[in-house]
Design a protein around this motif. Structure first.
Motif, PDB file in Angstrom:
ATOM      1  N   UNK A  31       7.770   2.219   4.637  1.00 38.90           N
ATOM      2  CA  UNK A  31       6.900   3.853   4.463  1.00 38.90           C
ATOM      3  C   UNK A  31       7.808   5.191   4.541  1.00 38.90           C
ATOM      4  N   UNK A  32       8.621   4.895   5.478  1.00 34.40           N
ATOM      5  CA  UNK A  32       9.853   6.205   5.466  1.00 34.40           C
ATOM      6  C   UNK A  32      10.769   6.136   4.382  1.00 34.40           C
ATOM      7  N   UNK A  42      -1.156   3.886  10.928  1.00 31.76           N
ATOM      8  CA  UNK A  42       0.186   3.824  11.733  1.00 31.76           C
ATOM      9  C   UNK A  42       1.214   4.036  10.660  1.00 31.76           C
ATOM     10  N   UNK A  43       1.010   4.163   9.538  1.00 31.64           N
ATOM     11  CA  UNK A  43       1.846   4.617   8.575  1.00 31.64           C
ATOM     12  C   UNK A  43       1.869   6.190   8.245  1.00 31.64           C
ATOM     13  N   UNK A  82       6.564   0.103   8.523  1.00 28.03           N
ATOM     14  CA  UNK A  82       6.784   1.753   8.893  1.00 28.03           C
ATOM     15  C   UNK A  82       8.153   1.927   8.287  1.00 28.03           C
ATOM     16  N   UNK A  90      -0.908  13.756   2.610  1.00 24.46           N
ATOM     17  CA  UNK A  90       0.143  13.318   2.078  1.00 24.46           C
ATOM     18  C   UNK A  90       0.046  12.916   0.681  1.00 24.46           C
ATOM     19  N   UNK A  91       0.903  13.733  -0.291  1.00 30.87           N
ATOM     20  CA  UNK A  91       0.757  13.319  -1.637  1.00 30.87           C
ATOM     21  C   UNK A  91       0.821  11.960  -2.071  1.00 30.87           C
ATOM     22  N   UNK A  92      -0.273  11.532  -2.969  1.00 30.81           N
ATOM     23  CA  UNK A  92      -0.489   9.871  -3.296  1.00 30.81           C
ATOM     24  C   UNK A  92      -0.419   9.853  -4.613  1.00 30.81           C
ATOM     25  N   UNK A 122       0.805  -1.275   0.022  1.00 39.15           N
ATOM     26  CA  UNK A 122       0.027  -0.057  -0.249  1.00 39.15           C
ATOM     27  C   UNK A 122       0.795   1.211  -0.027  1.00 39.15           C
ATOM     28  N   UNK A 171       5.034   8.638   9.398  1.00 38.92           N
ATOM     29  CA  UNK A 171       5.303   9.841   8.459  1.00 38.92           C
ATOM     30  C   UNK A 171       5.336  11.176   9.037  1.00 38.92           C
ATOM     31  N   UNK A 178      -4.092   5.701  -5.277  1.00 34.41           N
ATOM     32  CA  UNK A 178      -4.386   5.315  -4.061  1.00 34.41           C
ATOM     33  C   UNK A 178      -5.057   6.265  -3.090  1.00 34.41           C
ATOM     34  N   UNK A 199       1.190   4.047  -3.045  1.00 34.45           N
ATOM     35  CA  UNK A 199       0.920   5.565  -2.661  1.00 34.45           C
ATOM     36  C   UNK A 199       2.248   6.488  -2.876  1.00 34.45           C
ATOM     37  N   UNK A 204      -5.827   6.299   0.357  1.00 38.27           N
ATOM     38  CA  UNK A 204      -5.422   6.835   1.847  1.00 38.27           C
ATOM     39  C   UNK A 204      -4.359   5.649   2.189  1.00 38.27           C
ATOM     40  N   UNK A 205      -3.721   6.048   3.467  1.00 38.79           N
ATOM     41  CA  UNK A 205      -2.670   5.142   3.937  1.00 38.79           C
ATOM     42  C   UNK A 205      -3.015   4.504   5.075  1.00 38.79           C
ATOM     43  N   UNK A 206      -2.343   3.436   5.365  1.00 38.49           N
ATOM     44  CA  UNK A 206      -2.794   2.902   7.134  1.00 38.49           C
ATOM     45  C   UNK A 206      -2.568   3.833   7.963  1.00 38.49           C
ATOM     46  N   UNK A 222      -4.450  -2.300  -2.809  1.00 42.30           N
ATOM     47  CA  UNK A 222      -3.594  -1.541  -3.797  1.00 42.30           C
ATOM     48  C   UNK A 222      -2.996  -2.472  -4.334  1.00 42.30           C
ATOM     49  N   UNK A 269      -2.726  -2.432  -8.003  1.00 42.43           N
ATOM     50  CA  UNK A 269      -2.367  -1.077  -8.775  1.00 42.43           C
ATOM     51  C   UNK A 269      -0.570  -0.911  -8.637  1.00 42.43           C
TER      52      UNK A 269
END
Lengths: 255, 255
Positions: A248-249, B244-245, A245, B232-234, A130, B249, B238, A134, B240-242, A161, A164
């Motif tokens: 994602x970072x 926790x992610x 996490x 958050x630019x996606x 995901x 960020x 997509x 994104x 949305x993000x999780x 996702x 995609x």
């Protein structure tokens, strides 16, 4: 078949993801957003409620149904113990073999990839997919073996996702990474004691960030291939972050 | 009791987190890193295997055991239906009431907090706590009600960082956020259609980022309080993000 035709067909089949099991396949057929190419059933299935439902859904959607001997179905699902006599080929728009990342590709523009080494938790894998989708990072390199398979749980955790996300599948991660390194990519792995911070380190050219197993980290043999080891600076005596996490970072760090 | 003494005792008790249930309390007692202040047992418990084990562990570790009538124990656990006659007070080094974030605190240096509005998935909550602890962001503002309670599942998903993370608990999130806004903090919520990118927006002074429920997002009444909405630019469509992610960020975006 002309060679052009062959190449087109090969490209098409390389984009198929085969899922298996009665419930995952049922969910795929029920989801109108999911492009299902073919439903595979074993002759040995009893024509009970769920098998009848699978057939009806496929017929309604005009999806081809292919019948197989039990053993042939196992070869399609690659998991005879858990396929329950049912498999389906999904068409994913951005799922392709890692060989599609050519040397030209890596050299004409700096690109960024995340490679996964034995991520076994389907929740983590789904969340990573995901975030990759994104973030707009160039792709996720995913070996076919050693990690969580792309099951319904992963699809759910990816919030759909998976269909995609730019995913590059491979058989041998080590060989692909070596090839990409030869083609000029910088290989990085994350390590809590590394010298450089993820947020400061910028290589020239393309980069591949390798993330390792939730407990053991990156395999020794892959770690040895790396050009750089990077850390995420941490406070309060915390030693590590969840791998999703971390992914994602990394994915969003280029923005 | 002198007023100084009273204040010290109040500070001490504000740092206690009460957990309940036989297994969560057993795990806390078995973990030498966990500081357990007191074990609470109901008289109505049968002295079977696990209750005996709880007693033995507490005695070995020199932890006080207090016996209660069933109803009194329900008042301690605040969940008589699920406490199984067992509760324990844990001492968390950085767990304190939201009132500790004073106006002075917010004004003398720009600080950053994440506030959670009804995050119900314990995995998400645990991951958020872990990222907050690791990132060095100033704190997590956590209402006592409406979200996932701080159970053993959360402790596990936090990889034990619950005991180090700067968590500010409150009864009424709306009232606390209003108070912090009056004290000069900028309130932000995340929204996929917002004008400003999280990565570009910098307020002067302290900031509180509000994250909402996994399905419904931030409550309407809280959203109205916000000074800014951030996205958050996606890519790849997509939406949305999780959560926790998203929290990670935000937490690491100031670095």
């Amino acid at each position: 078949m002309s060679s052009e035709n062959y190449q087109q067909r090969k490209t098409f089949f390389d984009q198929l993801l085969t899922i298996y099991g009665r419930k995952p396949v049922l969910e795929a057929l029920q989801d109108p957003d999911m492009q299902v190419y073919k439903l595979h059933l074993a002759h040995s299935n009893k024509e009970d409620g769920i098998i009848r439902e699978l057939r009806q859904l496929a017929e309604q959607r005009g999806i081809a149904i292919e019948m197989h001997e039990r053993k042939a179905l196992s070869r399609i699902s690659k998991n005879g113990k858990q396929d329950q006599g049912v498999a389906a080929d999904l068409q994913l728009s951005a799922y392709q073999p890692c060989s599609a990342i050519s040397g030209d590709h890596l050299q004409t523009a700096p690109r960024r990839y995340i490679a996964l080494d034995r991520i076994t938790n389907p929740q983590n894998l789904g969340m990573i997919i995901r975030s990759v989708a994104a973030s707009g990072i160039d792709g996720l390199i995913l070996p076919r073996r050693g990690g969580a398979p792309l099951t319904a749980l992963v699809i759910k955790a990816s919030a759909g996702t998976l269909f995609k996300a730019p995913i590059y599948h491979c058989e041998d991660l080590d060989a692909e990474l070596l090839r990409m390194k030869d083609d000029g990519a910088t290989l990085c792995c994350l390590s809590s004691h590394a010298e450089h911070s993820l947020f400061d380190y910028k290589a020239q050219g393309s980069m591949v960030y390798i993330l390792g197993n939730e407990t053991e980290g990156v395999s020794r043999n892959l770690e040895k291939r790396c050009n750089a080891r990077l850390r995420i600076p941490m406070h309060n005596g915390v030693e590590s972050l969840n791998v999703a996490v971390t992914a994602a970072l990394i994915a969003f760090s280029g923005i």
